[in-house]
Design a protein around this motif. Sequence first.
Motif, PDB file in Angstrom:
ATOM      1  N   ALA A 150       0.843  -1.205   0.000  1.00 44.90           N
ATOM      2  CA  ALA A 150       0.000   0.000   0.000  1.00 44.90           C
ATOM      3  C   ALA A 150       0.872   1.246   0.000  1.00 44.90           C
ATOM      4  N   VAL A 151       0.296   2.328  -0.515  1.00 53.14           N
ATOM      5  CA  VAL A 151       0.926   3.650  -0.444  1.00 53.14           C
ATOM      6  C   VAL A 151      -0.009   4.542   0.381  1.00 53.14           C
ATOM      7  N   VAL A 152       0.546   5.275   1.334  1.00 49.81           N
ATOM      8  CA  VAL A 152      -0.239   6.308   2.026  1.00 49.81           C
ATOM      9  C   VAL A 152       0.451   7.634   1.725  1.00 49.81           C
ATOM     10  N   HIS A 153      -0.244   8.479   0.981  1.00 46.00           N
ATOM     11  CA  HIS A 153       0.386   9.649   0.361  1.00 46.00           C
ATOM     12  C   HIS A 153       0.049  10.937   1.126  1.00 46.00           C
ATOM     13  N   PHE A 154       1.005  11.358   1.975  1.00 43.26           N
ATOM     14  CA  PHE A 154       0.861  12.600   2.729  1.00 43.26           C
ATOM     15  C   PHE A 154       1.632  13.756   2.087  1.00 43.26           C
ATOM     16  N   ALA A 155       2.700  13.456   1.350  1.00 42.66           N
ATOM     17  CA  ALA A 155       3.638  14.515   0.934  1.00 42.66           C
ATOM     18  C   ALA A 155       2.912  15.613   0.170  1.00 42.66           C
ATOM     19  N   ALA A 156       3.135  16.838   0.608  1.00 39.49           N
ATOM     20  CA  ALA A 156       2.499  17.979  -0.061  1.00 39.49           C
ATOM     21  C   ALA A 156       3.138  19.255   0.456  1.00 39.49           C
ATOM     22  N   VAL A 196      -4.145  11.324   0.951  1.00 40.32           N
ATOM     23  CA  VAL A 196      -4.574  12.132   2.101  1.00 40.32           C
ATOM     24  C   VAL A 196      -4.856  13.552   1.617  1.00 40.32           C
ATOM     25  N   SER A 197      -6.118  13.959   1.694  1.00 40.81           N
ATOM     26  CA  SER A 197      -6.457  15.299   1.221  1.00 40.81           C
ATOM     27  C   SER A 197      -7.172  16.098   2.308  1.00 40.81           C
ATOM     28  N   THR A 198      -7.743  17.191   1.890  1.00 40.84           N
ATOM     29  CA  THR A 198      -8.182  18.226   2.834  1.00 40.84           C
ATOM     30  C   THR A 198      -9.630  18.629   2.593  1.00 40.84           C
ATOM     31  N   ASP A 199     -10.268  19.172   3.619  1.00 40.85           N
ATOM     32  CA  ASP A 199     -11.629  19.708   3.456  1.00 40.85           C
ATOM     33  C   ASP A 199     -11.627  21.001   2.647  1.00 40.85           C
ATOM     34  N   GLU A 200     -10.438  21.627   2.484  1.00 39.76           N
ATOM     35  CA  GLU A 200     -10.400  22.931   1.808  1.00 39.76           C
ATOM     36  C   GLU A 200     -10.806  22.843   0.342  1.00 39.76           C
ATOM     37  N   VAL A 201     -10.793  21.631  -0.229  1.00 40.71           N
ATOM     38  CA  VAL A 201     -11.191  21.488  -1.642  1.00 40.71           C
ATOM     39  C   VAL A 201     -12.649  21.872  -1.845  1.00 40.71           C
ATOM     40  N   TYR A 202     -13.459  21.821  -0.784  1.00 45.97           N
ATOM     41  CA  TYR A 202     -14.892  22.102  -0.910  1.00 45.97           C
ATOM     42  C   TYR A 202     -15.201  23.596  -0.869  1.00 45.97           C
ATOM     43  N   GLY A 223      -8.315   1.512 -13.092  1.00 46.83           N
ATOM     44  CA  GLY A 223      -8.667   0.496 -12.083  1.00 46.83           C
ATOM     45  C   GLY A 223      -7.762   0.485 -10.869  1.00 46.83           C
ATOM     46  N   LEU A 224      -6.866   1.479 -10.749  1.00 46.13           N
ATOM     47  CA  LEU A 224      -5.974   1.500  -9.580  1.00 46.13           C
ATOM     48  C   LEU A 224      -6.833   1.556  -8.311  1.00 46.13           C
ATOM     49  N   PRO A 225      -6.576   0.681  -7.332  1.00 44.84           N
ATOM     50  CA  PRO A 225      -7.429   0.646  -6.131  1.00 44.84           C
ATOM     51  C   PRO A 225      -7.111   1.787  -5.164  1.00 44.84           C
ATOM     52  N   VAL A 226      -7.794   2.896  -5.346  1.00 45.12           N
ATOM     53  CA  VAL A 226      -7.490   4.110  -4.570  1.00 45.12           C
ATOM     54  C   VAL A 226      -8.528   4.339  -3.473  1.00 45.12           C
ATOM     55  N   LEU A 227      -8.116   5.128  -2.493  1.00 45.48           N
ATOM     56  CA  LEU A 227      -8.990   5.639  -1.438  1.00 45.48           C
ATOM     57  C   LEU A 227      -8.581   7.087  -1.234  1.00 45.48           C
ATOM     58  N   THR A 228      -9.533   7.973  -0.964  1.00 43.23           N
ATOM     59  CA  THR A 228      -9.184   9.373  -0.683  1.00 43.23           C
ATOM     60  C   THR A 228      -9.841   9.792   0.621  1.00 43.23           C
ATOM     61  N   THR A 229      -9.072  10.500   1.451  1.00 41.72           N
ATOM     62  CA  THR A 229      -9.640  11.056   2.684  1.00 41.72           C
ATOM     63  C   THR A 229      -9.548  12.582   2.621  1.00 41.72           C
TER      64      THR A 229
END
Length: 355
Positions: free
Chosen positions: A76-82, A131-137, A178-184
Motif C-alpha cells: 500500500a501507499v499512504v500519500h501525505f507529501a504535499a 490524504v487530502s483536505t476539506d479545503e477542496v470544498y 482500475g488503480l485501487p485508490v482511497l481518498t480522505t
Amino acid sequence: MTILITGGAGFIGANFVLDWLASSDEPVVNLDLLTYAGNLENLASLAGDPRHVFAQGDICDRAFVDSLFARHHPRAVVHFAAESHVDRSIHGPADFVRTNIEGTFTLLEAARAYWSGLAASARLDFRFLHVSTDEVYGSLGADDAPFSETTPYTPNSPYSASKAASDHLVRAWHHTYGLPVLTTNCSNNYGGYQFPEKLIPLVINNVLGGKPLPIYGDGKNVRDWLYVGDHCAAIREVLARGRVGETYNIGGWNEKTNLEIVHAICNLLDELAPNPQRPRSLDLITYVKDRPGHDRRYAIDARKIEHELGWRPSETFETGIRKTVAWYLAHQEWVGHILSGEYKQWIEKQYENQD
Ligand code: NAD
Ligand code: DAU
C-alpha cells in the motif's frame, strides 16, 4: 508486508509513522524530500529501528519512486507529501503545483506501473490512499450544511486548488485504470510536531515568547479541529476497510472561531506555564491584515466514515488542546531547533508591515 508512506517526516506523516509502528510490526518505507516542513527529529525515537526505512527523495522523481517500489514491494501507499501551508501558497504557488499536482501524478503513474505487474491476488489487495483536505470544498456560510462527500469542489486558494487537482487525478486513475485508490478529506489537524507556521503552534510559541498573536481579519473564521492522533486512526481504518474508489470525510465535530482557539491556548498557557515576567497572554492578541481569499467557514459531516467504518474522534477539543499545549511545553528544544534562519525569514516576510 510493507507500506510506503510519502511525507512521513512532516507533521501528520510523522505522527502516522509513530502511531503505526506503535501498534504494528509491519515496516514503513518513508519517502520524504525534507523540505523546510520535513524534520527527521520527529522520528528520532525510531533511530536504529529496522521497521522504519527512510528514503530522502522527491515524489516528482519517477526513477527514484520506481526504485522504491522495486526494492520494497509495498502492499500500500499512504500519500501525505504535499506543500501544505495556505499562506505560503499565496506568496509562491509554483511549489504547490509541482509537488501537489505533478508529484501526485508521478506517484500515481509509478504505483500503476508497479501494481500492473503484481500477481492477481496482490493486485486485488493493493491500496493507494491519498490524504487530502476539506479545503477542496471551498467556503461555507454560517448556516450552510457541513461538507459531505458529495459537496461540489470549489477550492479558493492555490493550495486548495492544487489539492483538488490531485484528488481528481486520484479519482481518474481509479476510474480509467482500475488503480485501487482511497481518498480522505480531513479538517484542520493539531497536535505535537506541527510546524509553528500554523495557527495553533504559532500562537503557543508567540505567547511563550511574549510576541503579538496575529489574528487575520476579524478572527471569526471557523475551522473544524481534529486531534492528529484521531486523524491517523481514521486513516488506518480507511486503509484497512475502506471501499475502493470511495472518498471519506474526516472531522472532529468541533467547529471553532480562530478567536476561540486563541483564547483556549492563552488560558491553558496561563494555567500550565504561568510567568509573571510575560505580558498577559490575551493582551498579545493583535488584529492584522486578512489572508487574501480567506475561506470563512469549514465544517465536516463525518457520518459516512462513522457508519461504514465505525470511526469517531476519541479526543474532545478540551482534551486534545491540553495535550498539545503540554507537548509544546515539554518539547521546547524541538521548537528551538526549528526556529532556524529559514523559519525566521518566513515570519518576517509574512508578518512584517502588518497593521
Ligand atoms: P507538512 O507540511 O507538515 O509536511 C509535508 C511533508 O511532505 C514534509 O515532510 C515535506 O518534507 C514533505 N514533502 C514536501 N514536498 C515533497 C516532495 N516533493 N517529495 C517528497 N516529500 C515532500 O504537512 P502536514 O500538515 O503533515 O499535511 C500532510 C498531508 O495532509 C498533506 O497532504 C495535507 O494536504 C494534508 N492535510 C493536512 C491537514 C492539516 O491540518 N495539517 C488537514 C487535512 C489534510
Ligand atoms: O482545513 C484543513 C487545512 O488546515 C489543511 O489542508 C492545511 O494543510 C492546514 O494548513 C490547515 O489550513 P488553514 O489555513 O486552515 O490553517 P492555518 O493554521 O494556516 O490557519 C488556521 C486559521 O487561522 C485560518 O482561518 C487562518 C487563521 N490564522 C492563521 C495564521 C497562521 C490567523 O488568524 N493568523 C495566523 O497567523
